[in-house]
Design a protein around this motif. Structure first.
Motif, PDB file in Angstrom:
ATOM      1  N   SER A   1      54.438 -57.488  40.480  1.00 55.47           N
ATOM      2  CA  SER A   1      54.094 -57.451  39.052  1.00 55.47           C
ATOM      3  C   SER A   1      54.512 -58.734  38.334  1.00 55.47           C
ATOM      4  N   ASP A   2      54.884 -59.760  39.116  1.00 55.86           N
ATOM      5  CA  ASP A   2      55.377 -61.017  38.559  1.00 55.86           C
ATOM      6  C   ASP A   2      54.219 -62.023  38.459  1.00 55.86           C
ATOM      7  N   GLU A   3      53.743 -62.268  37.231  1.00 57.33           N
ATOM      8  CA  GLU A   3      52.605 -63.168  37.023  1.00 57.33           C
ATOM      9  C   GLU A   3      52.914 -64.589  37.489  1.00 57.33           C
TER      10      GLU A   3
ATOM     11  N   TYR B   1      52.809 -64.893  41.224  1.00 62.20           N
ATOM     12  CA  TYR B   1      51.433 -64.838  41.708  1.00 62.20           C
ATOM     13  C   TYR B   1      50.716 -66.164  41.489  1.00 62.20           C
ATOM     14  N   LEU B   2      50.858 -66.750  40.314  1.00 58.41           N
ATOM     15  CA  LEU B   2      50.184 -68.013  40.003  1.00 58.41           C
ATOM     16  C   LEU B   2      50.708 -69.153  40.869  1.00 58.41           C
TER      17      LEU B   2
ATOM     18  N   THR C   1      46.316 -59.052  42.120  1.00 61.99           N
ATOM     19  CA  THR C   1      45.787 -60.161  41.339  1.00 61.99           C
ATOM     20  C   THR C   1      46.075 -59.922  39.855  1.00 61.99           C
ATOM     21  N   LEU C   2      45.728 -60.898  39.031  1.00 61.84           N
ATOM     22  CA  LEU C   2      46.113 -60.843  37.619  1.00 61.84           C
ATOM     23  C   LEU C   2      45.702 -59.560  36.894  1.00 61.84           C
TER      24      LEU C   2
ATOM     25  N   ILE D   1      48.221 -56.962  37.683  1.00 59.90           N
ATOM     26  CA  ILE D   1      49.522 -57.299  37.094  1.00 59.90           C
ATOM     27  C   ILE D   1      49.525 -56.992  35.602  1.00 59.90           C
ATOM     28  N   TYR D   2      48.451 -57.378  34.922  1.00 59.76           N
ATOM     29  CA  TYR D   2      48.349 -57.104  33.487  1.00 59.76           C
ATOM     30  C   TYR D   2      48.255 -55.608  33.219  1.00 59.76           C
TER      31      TYR D   2
ATOM     32  N   ASP E   1      51.697 -53.949  33.472  1.00 62.43           N
ATOM     33  CA  ASP E   1      52.543 -54.262  32.317  1.00 62.43           C
ATOM     34  C   ASP E   1      52.376 -53.272  31.170  1.00 62.43           C
TER      35      ASP E   1
ATOM     36  N   CYS F   1      42.260 -55.805  30.625  1.00 59.57           N
ATOM     37  CA  CYS F   1      42.954 -56.616  31.631  1.00 59.57           C
ATOM     38  C   CYS F   1      42.060 -57.724  32.192  1.00 59.57           C
TER      39      CYS F   1
ATOM     40  N   SER G   1      42.619 -61.802  31.812  1.00 62.65           N
ATOM     41  CA  SER G   1      42.580 -62.695  32.975  1.00 62.65           C
ATOM     42  C   SER G   1      41.570 -63.810  32.759  1.00 62.65           C
TER      43      SER G   1
END
Length: 295
Positions: free
Chosen positions: A139-141, A144-145, A215-216, A219-220, A223, A258, A262
Motif C-alpha cells: 500500500s506504499d505509493e 511502488y513508484l 498498482t496505483l 493503492i489509492y 487508502d 481511483c 492515477s
C-alpha cells in the motif's frame, strides 16, 4: 523504423542459430516506443538505428524473462515463448538477446554505452523488487513508484540520454523527458489493465492484481476503504477472483475515483516531460499520443 527493423534482423541473423531466428520471429514487435524515441532525438545520425535496435533487443530480453517470472501464457495477444517452448528456452533466448545487445553496444562511445548498460542493471533490480513486493499486499505509493522507475522507466530514460549524447544534445534534459515518459506510460498501462477487456489487452483483464501486483489504483483504493473492506481487498490479492469480487473492486474504484487519481499523476508526469522538451514537437506528440490512450 525500417532501418531499425533491418538492424534487428541483422543482429538476430548474426547469432547464427536457426532456433534463435525462429523463436525471435514469434515475438510481437510491440510499439517500439524506445526505438521511436531514439530516432526522434537523433534522426540524422547514422548509428541511431543500431542504437535503437540494441535497446529493442534489451527490451525484448527483459520481457522474455518477465513472462517466465510471471508464468504468463500470452504477450501482446500471442502465446509467449515460455508457453510454446518452455521457460528454459525463454530464459536462454533472453540471455542471447542481452549478450548480443551488449556485444554491439561496445561500438559506441563509453558514456553512451554506460548509460544503456547501467539501465539494464537498474531494470533487473526493479524486476527483483517487483517479485518481492508481490509476496504481500503493498500500500506504499512511493515504494511502488520507485520500483516502477527501475523496472520500466530506466531503459526509456537511458534511450533518451544515449540518443541525446549521440548528437550532442543536453542529456540531462532529455533524461527528464525519458524518465517521465516511462513512468506515465506504465501508469496508463496499469490503468488499462483494470479498465480494458482481455481482447484489447492481449491478456486477462485485472491480471496485475491476480499476479500479486498492487498498482496505483489499488493503492489509492486501499487508502480510502474502511478497515473491513481493506481486509477484503487484501484477501482478494494474488489469487484468481470471481466476477462478483472483480465487480466490487471496480465499483469501489469508480466510487472513489481511483483511476482518475492515477491518471492525474500520469498527466502531471507527462506535463513535466513536455516542459523539458517543449520546443521539440515530435517528442511532445509522443507524449500526447501516449496520454490519450483510452481508459
Amino acid at each position: 523504423m525500417q532501418r531499425v527493423e533491418n538492424e534487428i534482423a541483422r543482429l538476430i541473423s548474426e547469432c547464427d542459430y536457426d532456433e534463435v531466428t525462429r523463436l525471435f520471429e514469434m515475438l510481437s514487435g510491440g510499439k517500439r516506443l524506445r526505438a521511436k524515441l531514439i530516432l526522434k532525438i537523433a534522426p540524422e545520425h547514422e548509428k541511431a538505428p543500431l542504437l535503437a535496435a540494441i535497446v529493442e533487443l534489451i527490451h525484448a530480453a527483459s520481457l522474455l524473462h518477465d513472462d517466465v517470472i510471471d508464468e504468463a501464457l500470452t504477450r501482446r495477444g500471442v502465446p509467449s515463448v515460455n508457453a510454446t517452448d518452455g521457460s528454459k528456452t525463454a530464459v536462454m533466448l533472453g540471455d542471447i538477446l542481452y549478450s548480443k545487445a551488449f556485444t554491439e553496444l561496445v561500438s559506441f562511445d563509453e558514456e553512451i554505452a554506460r548509460a544503456i548498460a547501467s539501465s539494464v542493471t537498474a531494470l533487473s533490480k526493479g524486476e527483483m523488487m517487483d517479485v518481492k513486493m508481490a509476496e504481500e499486499f503493498n500500500s506504499d505509493e512511493a515504494k511502488y513508484l520507485d520500483m516502477l522507475y527501475l523496472k520500466t522507466a530506466t531503459l526509456i530514460e537511458a534511450a533518451a540520454i544515449a540518443s541525446a549524447l549521440l548528437v550532442g544534445k543536453d542529456a540531462h534534459t532529455y533524461g527528464i523527458y525519458g524518465k517521465n515518459l516511462g513512468l506515465s506510460f506504465q501508469i496508463i498501462d496499469d490503468i488499462l489493465d483494470i479498465t480494458s477487456d482481455a481482447t484489447t489487452l492481449g491478456k486477462p483483464a485485472m491480471n496485475d492484481f491476480v499476479e500479486g501486483k498492487c498498482t496505483l489504483p489499488y493503492i489509492y483504493l486501499y487508502d480510502v476503504l474502511a478497515d473491513s473492506d481493506k481486509e477484503r481487498l487484501i484477501n482478494a490479492h494474488a489469487k484468481t477472483i470471481d466476477k462478483s469480487e472483480e465487480l466490487w473492486i471496480k465499483e469501489e474504484m469508480t466510487k472513489h475515483k481511483c483511476v482518475e487519481k492515477s491518471f492525474k499523476l500520469a498527466q502531471e508526469l507527462s506535463n513535466e516531460a513536455m516542459n523539458a522538451v517543449k520546443d521539440d514537437t515530435a517528442l511532445v506528440e509522443i507524449l500526447q499520443t501516449m496520454i490519450k490512450r483510452s481508459y
